[in-house]
Write an enzyme that holds these catalytic residues in place. Sequence first.
Site, PDB file in Angstrom:
ATOM      1  CG  ASP A   1      -8.951  -6.756  -6.684  1.00 27.27           C
ATOM      2  OD1 ASP A   1     -10.025  -7.163  -6.891  1.00 27.27           O
ATOM      3  OD2 ASP A   1      -8.572  -5.568  -6.859  1.00 27.27           O
TER       4      ASP A   1
ATOM      5  CE  LYS B   1      -7.271  -6.530  -9.588  1.00 25.59           C
ATOM      6  NZ  LYS B   1      -6.933  -4.904 -10.117  1.00 25.59           N
TER       7      LYS B   1
ATOM      8  CD  GLU C   1     -11.303  -4.265  -5.030  1.00 23.07           C
ATOM      9  OE1 GLU C   1     -11.221  -4.128  -6.379  1.00 23.07           O
ATOM     10  OE2 GLU C   1     -10.299  -4.436  -4.673  1.00 23.07           O
TER      11      GLU C   1
ATOM     12  CG  ASP D   1     -10.322  -4.687 -10.853  1.00 19.54           C
ATOM     13  OD1 ASP D   1     -10.327  -5.049  -9.555  1.00 19.54           O
ATOM     14  OD2 ASP D   1      -9.451  -4.814 -11.415  1.00 19.54           O
TER      15      ASP D   1
ATOM     16  CE  LYS E   1      -8.683  -2.659  -2.143  1.00 19.62           C
ATOM     17  NZ  LYS E   1      -8.582  -2.210  -3.515  1.00 19.62           N
TER      18      LYS E   1
ATOM     19  CG  ASP F   1      -6.355  -4.936  -3.238  1.00 15.86           C
ATOM     20  OD1 ASP F   1      -5.598  -4.173  -3.377  1.00 15.86           O
ATOM     21  OD2 ASP F   1      -7.461  -5.168  -3.918  1.00 15.86           O
TER      22      ASP F   1
ATOM     23  NE  ARG G   1     -12.826   2.987  -6.516  1.00 18.69           N
ATOM     24  CZ  ARG G   1     -12.504   3.436  -7.547  1.00 18.69           C
ATOM     25  NH1 ARG G   1     -13.188   4.413  -8.369  1.00 18.69           N
ATOM     26  NH2 ARG G   1     -11.205   3.231  -7.884  1.00 18.69           N
TER      27      ARG G   1
HETATM   28  N1  BES Z   1      -6.386  -3.395  -5.881  1.00 20.67           N
HETATM   29  C1  BES Z   1      -6.625  -2.608  -7.265  1.00 20.67           C
HETATM   30  C2  BES Z   1      -5.503  -1.487  -7.285  1.00 20.67           C
HETATM   31  C3  BES Z   1      -4.046  -1.893  -7.358  1.00 20.67           C
HETATM   32  C4  BES Z   1      -3.599  -2.098  -8.712  1.00 20.67           C
HETATM   33  C5  BES Z   1      -3.690  -2.266  -6.195  1.00 20.67           C
HETATM   34  C6  BES Z   1      -2.447  -2.131  -8.739  1.00 20.67           C
HETATM   35  C7  BES Z   1      -1.985  -2.841  -6.345  1.00 20.67           C
HETATM   36  C8  BES Z   1      -1.299  -2.637  -7.520  1.00 20.67           C
HETATM   37  C9  BES Z   1      -7.841  -2.005  -6.988  1.00 20.67           C
HETATM   38  O1  BES Z   1      -9.048  -2.930  -6.585  1.00 20.67           O
HETATM   39  C10 BES Z   1      -8.407  -1.861  -8.691  1.00 20.67           C
HETATM   40  O2  BES Z   1      -8.620  -2.966  -9.128  1.00 20.67           O
HETATM   41  N2  BES Z   1      -8.693  -0.620  -9.347  1.00 20.67           N
HETATM   42  C11 BES Z   1      -8.845  -0.467 -10.412  1.00 20.67           C
HETATM   43  C12 BES Z   1     -10.120   0.774 -10.298  1.00 20.67           C
HETATM   44  C13 BES Z   1     -10.622   0.902 -11.963  1.00 20.67           C
HETATM   45  C14 BES Z   1     -11.349  -0.415 -12.024  1.00 20.67           C
HETATM   46  C15 BES Z   1     -11.251   1.998 -11.734  1.00 20.67           C
HETATM   47  C16 BES Z   1      -7.776  -0.357 -11.371  1.00 20.67           C
HETATM   48  O3  BES Z   1      -6.859   0.653 -10.809  1.00 20.67           O
HETATM   49  O4  BES Z   1      -7.535  -0.326 -12.411  1.00 20.67           O
HETATM   50 ZN    ZN Z   2      -8.574  -3.921  -4.959  1.00 19.20          ZN
HETATM   51 MG    MG Z   3      -9.750  -4.054  -7.785  1.00 17.42          MG
END
Ligand code: BES
Ligand code: ZN
Ligand code: MG
Length: 502
Positions: free
Chosen positions: A273, A280, A352, A350, A268, A291, A354
Site C-alpha cells: 500500500d 504516503k 483502498e 489511500d 484485506k 497490508d 474498504r
Molecule cells: N493500510 C493503511 C492503514 C494502516 C496504517 C495499516 C498503519 C497499518 C499501519 C490504509 O490503507 C490507509 O492508508 N488508511 C488511511 C485511511 C485514510 C486515508 C482515510 C489512513 O489510515 O490514513
Molecule cells: Zn491499506
Molecule cells: Mg491505504
Amino acid sequence: MNITVINDPVEHQSVEFVVIPYFEKSGELTGPAKNIDILLNQSISKLIKDEEIVGKASEITTIYTYGIIQPKKILIVGLGSIDNWDLEITRTVFGKLSSKLSSKENNKSLICLDSETISTPNGHQNNNQFVQAAIEGLILGGYEFTKHKSDIKDAESNILLYFNQDEIKEISKTISDTTVISNAVNLCRDLANEPSNAMTPNQLANTAKSLSLDSNLEYKELNQKQMQDLGMGALLGVAKGSKEEPKLIVLEYNGNPNSPDKLALVGKGITFDSGGISIKPATNMGDMKGDMAGGASVISAIYAIARLQPAINVIAVVPATENMPGGNAQKPGDIVTTMSGKTIEIDNTDAEGRLVLADAITYVKSLGANEIIDVATLTGAIVIALGNICAGVFSNNKELANELIVASNATGEKMWELPMFEEYSKQYNSKTADIKNVGGRGAGSITGAKIIGEFVGETPWVHIDIAGTSRTTDPKSYQTHGATGVPVRTLVQLVLNKSQSL
Ligand code: BES
Ligand code: ZN
Ligand code: MG
C-alpha cells in the site's frame, strides 16, 4: 520445531536441557524432578530451601549435572504464584523459554508437563489448557523470519514433552491441535513478513492454492477479466495503478455439507500500500508490505480449520492487489461502481482497503455466506484510538461480536469493540456518488468500518481492524519482531466454539 511425547525416564535422555516448570514457593518438587533431585544430591531442593529458586514468572535457574545423569542441564522455570496463574502467563513463560531452547548449540530439550509437575496441592489450573498454552508459547516464541538472511540457517529444534503413560492418550489431541494452530500463526507471520516483491497478489494466490493441495480445502481464484465480468469496479479501481494483476482468492472448507450455513472470513490483501496517487510519506512505508496481513490471517486460519475438521462450513476470501500510483492509477474525484451497484467517489486513494473489501463482501454474499468476519489493516486511526495493544472490533450484530470477544479472551489476542452509531454515516456522504470512501478526520476507524458495512447489509458481520496489532517493533516473549499472526488463533477458536455449540 519437532515435538515428541515421551514417558521414558528423564534422567536417561541425552538432551541439553530438562525443563521443570515450578510454581512460586510451592516448596517441594513433584514429578520426575523429585528423582532428579535425589540423583543430583538434593541440589535443586537445597536451592529452593535457600530461596535461590523462588519460582517468579519467567525466572530461570540453570543447574549443571556434570555427567551424573544424561541431561546436561536442568532448567527450573518459574511460573509465578499459583493464585495468579493464567494462560497468558504460561504462554509468556514458555515463549521466553523457547528462544533459549532453540539456540544454535543445542537442539534437543525435554520439558516435564506431566500432571504431577504442573499440579500443586491447591492447584486450580486446567492441565489441558496449561499444555496448550505452553506449546503455543514454544512454537510462537521460537519463530524468526530468517528466510532472506544468507548467514542464518534455521536449526530445527527438537522438544520432548514428558507425560505420565496414562496421560498420553488424552493429551495427544491437545498437542496436535495446538501444533496445527500455532504453525498456522507462524504461516501467517511468514506471509506478512515477506516483502512485496516476493509476496505479489499472484504469489499469495499460489500460496493459497498450494495449501489447498495439502488439505481438504477447495481453491478458486478470480482473475482481472472475471472481476470485470462481475462488475467489481472498486477492487479493479485500486488495482489500476499496478502492473501486478489482482487476484480474488477463495478457499472453501465444507465441514458440514448438510447445513446451509456458511461463515465467511474476508481478509484485506493489499500486498503493498503506497497510498496510490494520495501517496504516503516515505517514513515506514516499507511496513505496508504487511497490508495483506488480514488476508494472510484468514488463509492461515482456514488452513488450520481444514486440518482440525470441525463440523462447520467456512469460506475464506482475499481480494489481493497492490495499491500503486502510476499513469493508469485511479485518482481522487474518480467514481467507481461496485459489484453491488453502489457507486463510490474516491476522495483519497489511500483509503483502498474498504474498496477492495466492498467487492469481496458482495461476492461472498453471492456465494451464500450468512455470517461475515472481515480482517483488515484498515486505518491508522485505530492506532491512535487503541495503540498497538488491541485490535478494534466493529459489528452490526451483538451475538457474533460477543462470540468473537469470547474467543479473543481465550486466546489472549486482545480486542475491543467500538460503536457504530448511525450518526457517523453522514460523514461519508458524497455530492457526486452514493458515498465517498473517506469520512473525514474524526472517528476514522468507525467511518472506515461503516463504509464496509454499507456492503454487508443485514448479514451478521464483524470487522476487525488490525492496523495496530498486525506487526510489532516491540517484541516480547512469544510475540517476535515483525508480523504477529493476529488474529489467526482467535478466528480458529471462534470456529471451534461455534462447531461445539451446534
Ligand atoms: N493500510 C493503511 C492503514 C494502516 C496504517 C495499516 C498503519 C497499518 C499501519 C490504509 O490503507 C490507509 O492508508 N488508511 C488511511 C485511511 C485514510 C486515508 C482515510 C489512513 O489510515 O490514513
Ligand atoms: Zn491499506
Ligand atoms: Mg491505504
